[in-house]
Every structure is written in structure tokens, then in C-alpha cells.
Design a protein around this motif. Structure first.
Motif, mmCIF file in Angstrom:
data_model
loop_
_atom_site.group_PDB
_atom_site.id
_atom_site.type_symbol
_atom_site.label_atom_id
_atom_site.label_comp_id
_atom_site.label_asym_id
_atom_site.label_seq_id
_atom_site.Cartn_x
_atom_site.Cartn_y
_atom_site.Cartn_z
ATOM 1 N N LEU A 41 -5.681 -43.272 -7.388
ATOM 2 C CA LEU A 41 -4.807 -43.272 -8.560
ATOM 3 C C LEU A 41 -5.094 -44.467 -9.466
ATOM 4 O O LEU A 41 -4.972 -44.364 -10.693
ATOM 5 N N ILE A 42 -5.473 -45.595 -8.881
ATOM 6 C CA ILE A 42 -5.883 -46.741 -9.694
ATOM 7 C C ILE A 42 -7.128 -46.373 -10.490
ATOM 8 O O ILE A 42 -7.232 -46.674 -11.680
ATOM 9 N N ALA A 43 -8.081 -45.717 -9.842
ATOM 10 C CA ALA A 43 -9.285 -45.283 -10.543
ATOM 11 C C ALA A 43 -8.949 -44.328 -11.686
ATOM 12 O O ALA A 43 -9.479 -44.454 -12.796
ATOM 13 N N ALA A 44 -8.051 -43.398 -11.432
ATOM 14 C CA ALA A 44 -7.645 -42.458 -12.486
ATOM 15 C C ALA A 44 -6.951 -43.193 -13.625
ATOM 16 O O ALA A 44 -7.187 -42.891 -14.810
ATOM 17 N N GLY A 45 -6.119 -44.163 -13.299
ATOM 18 C CA GLY A 45 -5.446 -44.935 -14.333
ATOM 19 C C GLY A 45 -6.404 -45.746 -15.175
ATOM 20 O O GLY A 45 -6.248 -45.849 -16.398
ATOM 21 N N LEU A 46 -7.404 -46.322 -14.540
ATOM 22 C CA LEU A 46 -8.399 -47.081 -15.293
ATOM 23 C C LEU A 46 -9.235 -46.172 -16.189
ATOM 24 O O LEU A 46 -9.614 -46.569 -17.304
ATOM 25 N N LEU A 47 -9.523 -44.975 -15.726
ATOM 26 C CA LEU A 47 -10.232 -44.017 -16.581
ATOM 27 C C LEU A 47 -9.379 -43.647 -17.798
ATOM 28 O O LEU A 47 -9.888 -43.519 -18.910
ATOM 29 N N ARG A 48 -8.086 -43.493 -17.587
ATOM 30 C CA ARG A 48 -7.196 -43.195 -18.716
ATOM 31 C C ARG A 48 -7.130 -44.359 -19.695
ATOM 32 O O ARG A 48 -7.066 -44.174 -20.898
ATOM 33 N N LEU A 49 -7.150 -45.580 -19.167
ATOM 34 C CA LEU A 49 -7.132 -46.754 -20.042
ATOM 35 C C LEU A 49 -8.392 -46.844 -20.890
ATOM 36 O O LEU A 49 -8.358 -47.365 -22.003
ATOM 37 N N ALA A 50 -9.501 -46.351 -20.369
ATOM 38 C CA ALA A 50 -10.755 -46.394 -21.120
ATOM 39 C C ALA A 50 -10.695 -45.502 -22.361
ATOM 40 O O ALA A 50 -11.383 -45.758 -23.344
ATOM 41 N N GLY A 51 -9.868 -44.476 -22.325
ATOM 42 C CA GLY A 51 -9.790 -43.545 -23.438
ATOM 43 C C GLY A 51 -8.991 -44.046 -24.617
ATOM 44 O O GLY A 51 -9.267 -43.698 -25.758
ATOM 45 N N ASP A 56 2.176 -47.758 -22.586
ATOM 46 C CA ASP A 56 2.623 -46.906 -21.482
ATOM 47 C C ASP A 56 1.549 -46.789 -20.407
ATOM 48 O O ASP A 56 1.837 -46.875 -19.216
ATOM 49 N N ALA A 57 0.309 -46.598 -20.827
ATOM 50 C CA ALA A 57 -0.793 -46.489 -19.868
ATOM 51 C C ALA A 57 -1.022 -47.805 -19.140
ATOM 52 O O ALA A 57 -1.280 -47.821 -17.932
ATOM 53 N N ILE A 58 -0.914 -48.907 -19.853
ATOM 54 C CA ILE A 58 -1.093 -50.216 -19.234
ATOM 55 C C ILE A 58 0.015 -50.477 -18.216
ATOM 56 O O ILE A 58 -0.237 -50.956 -17.100
ATOM 57 N N ALA A 59 1.248 -50.153 -18.567
ATOM 58 C CA ALA A 59 2.375 -50.354 -17.647
ATOM 59 C C ALA A 59 2.238 -49.472 -16.413
ATOM 60 O O ALA A 59 2.528 -49.912 -15.290
ATOM 61 N N THR A 60 1.788 -48.234 -16.575
ATOM 62 C CA THR A 60 1.613 -47.336 -15.442
ATOM 63 C C THR A 60 0.526 -47.854 -14.510
ATOM 64 O O THR A 60 0.705 -47.864 -13.289
ATOM 65 N N ALA A 62 -0.472 -50.936 -14.180
ATOM 66 C CA ALA A 62 0.026 -52.154 -13.537
ATOM 67 C C ALA A 62 0.993 -51.818 -12.403
ATOM 68 O O ALA A 62 0.971 -52.471 -11.350
ATOM 69 N N ALA A 63 1.816 -50.804 -12.597
ATOM 70 C CA ALA A 63 2.754 -50.407 -11.541
ATOM 71 C C ALA A 63 2.012 -49.863 -10.325
ATOM 72 O O ALA A 63 2.374 -50.171 -9.176
ATOM 73 N N VAL A 64 0.971 -49.071 -10.547
ATOM 74 C CA VAL A 64 0.202 -48.528 -9.427
ATOM 75 C C VAL A 64 -0.495 -49.656 -8.669
ATOM 76 O O VAL A 64 -0.531 -49.670 -7.439
ATOM 77 N N VAL A 65 -1.042 -50.629 -9.399
ATOM 78 C CA VAL A 65 -1.688 -51.771 -8.743
ATOM 79 C C VAL A 65 -0.662 -52.567 -7.928
ATOM 80 O O VAL A 65 -0.945 -52.989 -6.798
ATOM 81 N N ALA A 66 0.533 -52.750 -8.463
ATOM 82 C CA ALA A 66 1.568 -53.484 -7.731
ATOM 83 C C ALA A 66 1.967 -52.753 -6.448
ATOM 84 O O ALA A 66 2.123 -53.375 -5.394
#
Length: 83
Positions: A41-51, A56-60, A62-66
Motif C-alpha cells: 500500500l505504501i508503494a501504491a501511495g507513492l505511485l499515486r503521489l507521482a501522478g 489528500d494524497a500526501i496525508a494518506t 503519511a498515514a499508511v507509513v505511520a
């Protein structure tokens, strides 16, 4: 976000679910399976951040990393101590 990044993020999340299920079946423990799922899920979140990073994406992400850090701490604490 481009279509390719969206598809890659979706694939990473789907592979994470499959990998977590395999770990859960093979190890029969929830915490390692959850750790594997959160890594994907961290990998998926980072891929979304690249787009197109938005707050909202940054907060999500960060929450998954926490949560991943808390699970890792829980895994370390649950290990039996060897003398």
C-alpha cells in the motif's frame, strides 16, 4: 494522474492483497501479513503521489507509513526473547 500510474497503483494494491493472503496462509499470523500488505500500500501511495501530489494524497501516504511503523514496532515487541 496518468492512466499508467493509476493502473500501476491499482496493481500494487491488488498484488499486496494477494501477497498478504499468501503470507497469512503460510505463516498463520496476522501481523506479518499486515506488514506485507502495508508495504504494498505504501508503494501504491507513492505511485499515486507521482501522478499529481495533493494534500489528500500526501496525508494518506503519511498515514499508511505511520501505521506501517506501528506494525513494525509491534512485530519487534512480539518476538520471543532468546537468552
Amino acid at each position: 494522474m496518468t492512466g499508467a500510474l493509476e493502473a500501476a497503483a491499482l496493481a500494487a494494491a491488488a498484488f499486496g492483497l494477494v501477497a498478504a493472503a499468501v503470507v497469512l496462509v503460510s505463516v498463520r499470523r496476522l501481523m506479518p501479513a499486515l506488514a506485507v500488505l502495508l508495504d504494498f500500500l505504501i508503494a501504491a501511495g507513492l505511485l499515486r503521489l507521482a501522478g499529481g501530489p495533493g494534500w489528500d494524497a500526501i496525508a494518506t501516504a503519511a498515514a499508511v507509513v505511520a501505521v506501517r511503523k506501528l506494525v513494525t514496532a509491534g512485530l519487534r515487541a512480539s518476538r520471543p526473547h532468546r537468552p
